[in-house]
Scaffold this motif. Structure first.
Motif, PDB file in Angstrom:
ATOM      1  N   ILE A  60     -10.840   0.414 -14.054  1.00 57.21           N
ATOM      2  CA  ILE A  60     -10.624   1.846 -13.797  1.00 57.21           C
ATOM      3  C   ILE A  60      -9.764   2.021 -12.547  1.00 57.21           C
ATOM      4  N   ARG A  61     -10.077   1.245 -11.531  1.00 55.69           N
ATOM      5  CA  ARG A  61      -9.319   1.311 -10.276  1.00 55.69           C
ATOM      6  C   ARG A  61      -7.854   0.942 -10.501  1.00 55.69           C
ATOM      7  N   GLY A  62      -7.591  -0.080 -11.323  1.00 53.10           N
ATOM      8  CA  GLY A  62      -6.221  -0.506 -11.586  1.00 53.10           C
ATOM      9  C   GLY A  62      -5.379   0.596 -12.208  1.00 53.10           C
ATOM     10  N   TRP A  79      -2.025   2.619 -10.442  1.00 45.65           N
ATOM     11  CA  TRP A  79      -0.696   2.754 -11.031  1.00 45.65           C
ATOM     12  C   TRP A  79      -0.283   4.221 -11.108  1.00 45.65           C
ATOM     13  N   LEU A  80      -1.203   5.103 -11.510  1.00 44.57           N
ATOM     14  CA  LEU A  80      -0.894   6.530 -11.569  1.00 44.57           C
ATOM     15  C   LEU A  80      -0.567   7.076 -10.178  1.00 44.57           C
ATOM     16  N   ALA A  81      -1.295   6.613  -9.178  1.00 40.78           N
ATOM     17  CA  ALA A  81      -1.026   7.063  -7.807  1.00 40.78           C
ATOM     18  C   ALA A  81       0.356   6.611  -7.350  1.00 40.78           C
ATOM     19  N   ALA A  82       0.749   5.381  -7.708  1.00 39.21           N
ATOM     20  CA  ALA A  82       2.077   4.879  -7.338  1.00 39.21           C
ATOM     21  C   ALA A  82       3.172   5.724  -7.973  1.00 39.21           C
ATOM     22  N   LEU A 125      11.849   1.988  -8.563  1.00 39.71           N
ATOM     23  CA  LEU A 125      11.260   0.676  -8.318  1.00 39.71           C
ATOM     24  C   LEU A 125       9.742   0.715  -8.185  1.00 39.71           C
ATOM     25  N   LEU A 126       9.218   1.730  -7.476  1.00 42.21           N
ATOM     26  CA  LEU A 126       7.793   1.735  -7.158  1.00 42.21           C
ATOM     27  C   LEU A 126       6.897   1.821  -8.393  1.00 42.21           C
ATOM     28  N   PRO A 127       7.143   2.732  -9.361  1.00 44.39           N
ATOM     29  CA  PRO A 127       6.268   2.767 -10.541  1.00 44.39           C
ATOM     30  C   PRO A 127       6.278   1.462 -11.337  1.00 44.39           C
ATOM     31  N   VAL A 128       7.440   0.820 -11.420  1.00 40.11           N
ATOM     32  CA  VAL A 128       7.508  -0.438 -12.174  1.00 40.11           C
ATOM     33  C   VAL A 128       6.785  -1.546 -11.411  1.00 40.11           C
ATOM     34  N   ALA A 129       7.031  -1.651 -10.115  1.00 38.21           N
ATOM     35  CA  ALA A 129       6.369  -2.693  -9.321  1.00 38.21           C
ATOM     36  C   ALA A 129       4.854  -2.531  -9.338  1.00 38.21           C
ATOM     37  N   ALA A 130       4.393  -1.280  -9.370  1.00 38.87           N
ATOM     38  CA  ALA A 130       2.950  -1.014  -9.329  1.00 38.87           C
ATOM     39  C   ALA A 130       2.240  -1.381 -10.622  1.00 38.87           C
ATOM     40  N   LEU A 131       2.980  -1.695 -11.677  1.00 37.24           N
ATOM     41  CA  LEU A 131       2.328  -2.202 -12.890  1.00 37.24           C
ATOM     42  C   LEU A 131       1.556  -3.487 -12.604  1.00 37.24           C
TER      43      LEU A 131
END
Length: 452
Positions: free
Chosen positions: A98-100, A104-107, A126-132
């Motif tokens: 759940i935290r993961g 990602w949504l927060a990023a 870059l940030l949304p992709v890296a946060a995967l």
């Protein structure tokens, strides 16, 4: 002699397992850092300094998200009497997943404002992709925490080295093909996937399943609420320099600073990793307040560990400018001064590195939070004042001064756990600061080159 070596290699006693686990973790970390250094040496010749500055900003945001949402599942598993029960572990794994997703949504939500703050439009992509990678890590099995709980470091270390090799190969290949910071993002995702697959495939233990046991969730959340607050403070302790200095410097200069930080922080980060994995189980099973024998045993371990780490920091500080000149091209020359100054300023931090783990091992996450809060406030204040009056040199000096100013809070926590050892602290602080002063004088002309 042979019998002694056989005991260290195969014995099952607490101290024997601690020594073996420490050696494996330290060796693995040294290998891990060597691979990172190799990666840096190759990538700095393919990519441009700004790429490392951008990636450092992404790393700061991702680490911040991770720490701001840490609910303490890993230390809870390591210290809880229920840490080997399937229901407890599966509930912890469910919370972790759940935290993961939330990370990602927060990023994704932060990508636009972060790009505005640091005036770098590429961060929006870059940030949304890296946060995967944070989402992927949420599925890591709790077998990893179980291995750390029982100080079974061998397979974990081999897996982490294999992950690093995979990331290195993909990063170099992608950098050569793309000539872009996207290479670093792609390698991070590949490493996260490799880690997940190898943990599931090669670590012993039952597979996790989605589960929510009310009693287990209550224990995890009760312990984790203070860990959550502590890790928010821990984020500012670990990343405060990058947050403030990253805004103060250009991306190119920030990339150079991070090269210096990487080299200077090797002893401190290695010590923190080994202590987290080894001393928490030892404090749990042999608390120093329980007997004089436990205290003296832990003193011997602290003396040996601190002596090694202080020696490594002083060697790094002495050789910093020459290492950078030897390993990197002239664009990164200023990193040598950062190495020397930062390594010297980390001496007081290394000396007190072992104390806060006693609180976590005993389950006293509240006192651990209080110490973390004091450290964060003092560090940010010293960084801000240092930057305002003396630029980058002042900020790095502020890191060392902050560690000295927070020592009374460390003593308060250590005494509550029966772990404070003034002989250890005086001896290594005096030795470290005395040699550091000589090294700063030796390299002062070089250090002055980073004053801007």
């Amino acid at each position: 002699m042979i019998d002694r070596m056989r005991t260290l290699a195969f014995g099952s006693g607490l101290m024997t397992r601690a020594f073996r686990s420490s050696a494996i973790n330290a060796g693995g970390y040294a290998g891990f850092q060597f691979l990172r250094l190799l990666s840096n040496l190759v990538l700095t010749r393919i990519l441009f300094p700004e790429a490392f500055g951008i990636m450092a900003l992404i790393s700061v945001i991702m680490v911040g998200l991770s720490m701001f949402s840490d609910v303490g599942t890993s230390p809870a598993i390591m210290r809880s009497p229920r840490g080997d029960e399937a229901e407890f572990l599966n509930t912890a794994w469910t919370i972790q997943i759940i935290r993961g997703f939330c990370l990602w949504l927060a990023a994704c939500a932060l990508a636009y404002p972060v790009a505005l703050i640091y005036e770098e439009p590429m961060l929006m992509q870059l940030l949304p992709v890296a946060a995967l990678s944070l989402l992927i890590a949420g599925f890591n099995p709790t077998k990893l925490e179980s291995a750390n709980r029982h100080m079974q470091a061998g397979r974990v270390t081999l897996i982490e080295l294999a992950v690093q090799v995979t990331g290195l190969i993909i990063a170099i290949t992608a950098a050569w093909a793309l000539q872009s910071v996207w290479a670093l993002v792609i390698s991070g995702l590949a490493a996260a996937l490799t880690h997940l697959v190898l943990l599931n495939r090669f670590l012993p233990g039952p597979r996790n399943h989605l589960r929510w046991e009310k009693e287990a969730a209550h224990e995890l959340i009760l312990f984790g609420k203070w860990v959550f607050l502590s890790t928010i403070c821990g984020f500012f302790v670990a990343q405060g320099d990058k947050l403030l200095i990253g805004k103060y410097l250009s991306l190119e200069a920030f990339g150079v600073y991070n090269i210096g930080y990487f080299l200077a922080s090797f002893p401190l980060l290695m010590g923190g990793m080994v202590i987290q994995k080894v001393l928490v189980p030892i404090y749990r099973d042999s608390p120093p307040a329980a007997s004089r024998e436990n205290f003296l045993t832990l003193r011997r371990m602290r003396m040996a560990a601190t002596g090694l780490l202080v020696s490594l920091l002083l060697i790094v500080a002495a050789l910093g400018p020459w290492m950078v000149d030897l390993l990197y091209d002239p664009r990164y020359a200023a990193a040598g001064a950062v190495v020397t100054l930062l390594a010297c300023m980390q001496i007081p931090m290394v000396v007190t590195l072992t104390y806060d783990r006693a609180a976590l091992a005993s389950g006293d996450s509240r006192d651990f939070f209080y110490l973390s809060l004091v450290r964060a406030v003092v560090l940010l204040l010293m960084l801000a004042l240092g930057l305002s009056y003396w630029g980058l040199i002042g900020a790095i000096l502020g890191i060392g001064l902050a560690a000295l100013l927070t020592y009374p809070a460390v003593v308060w926590l250590a005494r509550r756990q029966g772990a404070w050892d003034p002989l250890h602290d005086i001896a290594y602080t005096g030795l470290g600061l005395g040699v550091s002063a000589m090294l700063l004088v030796l390299h002062w002309e070089t250090i002055q080159t980073i004053s801007g």
